[in-house]
Design an enzyme around this catalytic site. Structure first.
Site, PDB file in Angstrom:
ATOM      1  N   LYS A 145       0.894  -1.236   0.020  1.00 22.12           N
ATOM      2  CA  LYS A 145       0.133   0.090   0.081  1.00 22.12           C
ATOM      3  C   LYS A 145       0.892   1.039  -0.116  1.00 22.12           C
ATOM      4  O   LYS A 145       1.567   1.494   0.937  1.00 22.12           O
ATOM      5  CB  LYS A 145      -0.813   0.064   1.247  1.00 22.12           C
ATOM      6  CG  LYS A 145      -1.332   1.411   1.861  1.00 22.12           C
ATOM      7  CD  LYS A 145      -2.439   1.881   1.082  1.00 22.12           C
ATOM      8  CE  LYS A 145      -2.672   3.258   1.832  1.00 22.12           C
ATOM      9  NZ  LYS A 145      -1.837   4.433   1.120  1.00 22.12           N
ATOM     10  N   GLU A 195       8.803   1.561  11.482  1.00 20.60           N
ATOM     11  CA  GLU A 195       9.695   2.533  11.650  1.00 20.60           C
ATOM     12  C   GLU A 195       9.156   4.003  11.579  1.00 20.60           C
ATOM     13  O   GLU A 195       8.365   4.201  10.565  1.00 20.60           O
ATOM     14  CB  GLU A 195      10.856   2.495  10.580  1.00 20.60           C
ATOM     15  CG  GLU A 195      11.984   3.408  10.567  1.00 20.60           C
ATOM     16  CD  GLU A 195      12.032   4.543   9.803  1.00 20.60           C
ATOM     17  OE1 GLU A 195      11.536   5.575  10.315  1.00 20.60           O
ATOM     18  OE2 GLU A 195      12.097   4.482   8.789  1.00 20.60           O
ATOM     19  N   CYS A 237      12.620  10.805   8.162  1.00 23.15           N
ATOM     20  CA  CYS A 237      12.501  10.386   9.523  1.00 23.15           C
ATOM     21  C   CYS A 237      13.863  10.644  10.217  1.00 23.15           C
ATOM     22  O   CYS A 237      13.771  10.873  11.275  1.00 23.15           O
ATOM     23  CB  CYS A 237      11.913   9.072   9.506  1.00 23.15           C
ATOM     24  SG  CYS A 237      13.065   7.954   8.604  1.00 23.15           S
ATOM     25  N   GLU A 255       7.925  16.288  15.596  1.00 27.02           N
ATOM     26  CA  GLU A 255       8.266  15.880  14.434  1.00 27.02           C
ATOM     27  C   GLU A 255       7.664  17.031  13.375  1.00 27.02           C
ATOM     28  O   GLU A 255       6.471  17.019  13.394  1.00 27.02           O
ATOM     29  CB  GLU A 255       8.102  14.543  13.947  1.00 27.02           C
ATOM     30  CG  GLU A 255       8.801  14.208  12.473  1.00 27.02           C
ATOM     31  CD  GLU A 255       8.822  12.772  12.222  1.00 27.02           C
ATOM     32  OE1 GLU A 255       7.733  12.367  12.368  1.00 27.02           O
ATOM     33  OE2 GLU A 255       9.940  12.399  11.756  1.00 27.02           O
TER      34      GLU A 255
END
Ligand code: ADP
Length: 505
Positions: A188, A263, A297, A398
């Protein structure tokens, strides 16, 4: 190439991408498509199938069939490896074209994406080579007349849910070990970057993977990702994305008692000591936060700098960052591209406002980029905030954009305390010439990767993943193929006679 084409042209201007299921291009069950945007011009460039649970069902069933029947389960590990090696060879000539498609979708620099798609071949080569080197063991049993051995077997259908920042590369991190281990996969992709993985299916076919071994269902998270994660025939979910979605997926996995590897986000510290080689540290900090427009990330989004060099270091940093050329990500000269999507663009600008509201001071940037070379695209100025305290939201959350928070520290203890005082633990950078300090820091930093006098090094050879809320499990490296295998213990009796079951031995 005599293969089913996942791309067809339905309108004069926009390409149309459909699902890829069971070796064929498949229209979405609901017959709905959505526009995918080029962030440099903020305009749609293609239409993508908007899947739903019915498409997921079809893809998972195809993957389940391919796992249990047909040629795939009968292939030897060496034959599976050979398919992966062939796939790796096919990537090279196609890597630039695939990179251009990714740039169209996510606006990252062509220079970076082309390097990434070319480098990606290593994952298929590495795990292709590893496929037939997974050995079980003969166990020295404590029972007379028995023979006990282990074998490592694939799990079944793997759901690979990936984000938009490095669509093909992060798919490869999952696909290569999953296939080497003998699983089948439903991918996906992110709704923002589905085109490249669909184009990649041409290479999967050309390499000779049987139908159903790799499938792609496109669409939105709640409509496709959620039913995929929830599907009872999915054995494991391999996810890269936000911690918010990670939580939802983990809950779904808990209900189905599925394996997960994930992750998630990061708020990685880049720590500069006063004994560092300053010019190198400046470059490392810049690349840590402004490469990929901060949309990684592993972005080094917190700069921890020793107080004695703080002012001088910030001055040099600002001077260097100011030279960054913004503009068309397809141009070789561009150094900072646009932000991938409108939602993300707005989110970054909101975080800039939050930081200002918290009392941080922007010594560079601090808003949208209105330079002529940025046109109508979603551009944010490279931004550096000083006066940041680690408790501020700009230091804890973040942002996923080109926004650096600078925090001074006094000594090693202080640096460690600040560095570890976040909920994430994906990566950290340390800049020092003192070997003892470097080793001590690398031991005490609560992060899955620590870089010393470098930043952003990642390889197929080396485990990657997060501490704390940055993730579960690891990707890359030899051992990580185990994340796609389960161990079976086989007992064989060599006794001539089965003993009396009513007599305890
Ligand atoms: P990012 O902000 O990096 O895009 P997301 O976590 O939003 O991170 O998205 C990563 C991937 O997860 C995308 O493919 C997205 O469509 C998918 N996703 C989003 N919501 C869900 C959900 N509820 N269940 C499963 N997958 C989801």
């Amino acid at each position: 190439m005599a293969i089913a084409d996942p791309v067809s042209t339905a309108t004069d201007t926009l390409k149309v991408y459909r699902h890829y299921i069971d070796g064929r291009s498949v229209a979405p069950a609901g017959d709905r498509y959505y526009e995918t945007f080029d962030p440099f011009v903020a305009k749609p460039w293609a239409m993508v199938a908007q899947g739903d649970a019915r498409d997921v069902e079809r893809a998972v069933q195809a993957a389940h069939r391919a796992f249990n029947e047909g040629p795939w389960p009968r292939l030897t590990a060496s034959q599976r490896g050979a398919l992966l090696l062939r796939l790796a060879d096919l990537i090279g000539p196609e890597s630039r074209r695939l990179a251009e498609i990714e740039v169209r979708d996510n606006g990252k620099l062509l220079a970076e994406m082309a390097a990434q798609t070319a480098y990606m071949a290593n994952w298929y080569r590495y795990y292709g080579g590893l496929a037939d080197k997974i050995e079980g063991a003969v166990i020295p049993t404590d029972k007379a007349d028995t023979f006990n051995f282990t074998r490592h077997e694939p799990l079944g259908v793997i759901a690979a849910i990936v984000p938009w920042n490095s669509p093909l590369l992060l798919s490869a991190w999952k696909l290569a070990p999953a296939l080497a281990a003998g699983n089948t996969v439903v991918i996906k992709p992110s709704e923002y970057t589905s085109a490249s993985i669909l184009e990649f299916m041409r290479l999967i076919e050309a390499a000779g993977f049987p139908p159903g071994v790799v499938n792609v269902v496109t669409g939105f998270g709640p409509e496709v990702g959620a039913p995929l994660a929830e599907h009872p025939l999915v054995a494991k979910i391999a996810f890269t994305g936000s911690d918010r979605t990670g939580q939802l997926i983990y809950q779904s996995a808990a209900r189905g008692l599925k394996r997960v590897s994930m992750e998630l986000g990061g708020k990685s510290p880049n720590i500069v000591f006063d004994d560092a080689e300053i010019d190198n540290a400046v470059k490392g900090v810049i690349s840590g936060i402004f490469a990929a427009t901060g949309q990684t990330c592993i972005a080094g989004s917190r700069l921890l700098v020793q107080r004695s060099i703080h002012d001088d270091f910030v001055k040099r940093l600002v001077a260097f960052a100011r030279t960054a050329k913004m503009g068309n990500p397809m141009d070789a000269g561009t150094q900072v591209g646009p932000v991938t999507n409108l939602a993300q663009y707005r989110k970054i600008l909101e975080y800039i406002d939050i930081a200002k509201g918290e009392g941080a001071i922007a010594v560079l940037g601090g808003g949208k980029a209105t330079r002529p070379e940025c046109g109508s695209g979603w551009f944010v100025e490279p931004t550096i905030f000083v006066g940041v305290k680690n408790a501020m939201r700009i230091a804890q959350e973040e942002v996923f954009g080109p926004v650096l928070a600078v925090i001074p520290f006094d000594d090693d203890e202080h640096a460690i305390a600040i560095a570890n005082d976040v909920q994430f633990g994906l990566a950290a950078g340390v800049w020092t010439q003192d070997m003892r300090r470097a080793l001590n820091m690398s031991t005490r930093l609560r992060a899955g990767t620590v870089w010393v006098n470098t930043y952003r090094a990642v390889s197929y050879l080396s485990p990657f993943g997060g501490y704390k809320r940055s993730g579960l499990g690891r990707e890359n490296g030899q051992d990580m193929i185990r994340e796609y295998l389960q161990t079976k213990s086989v007992w064989i009796s060599t006794a001539a006679e089965v003993p009396n079951p009513f007599v305890m031995r």
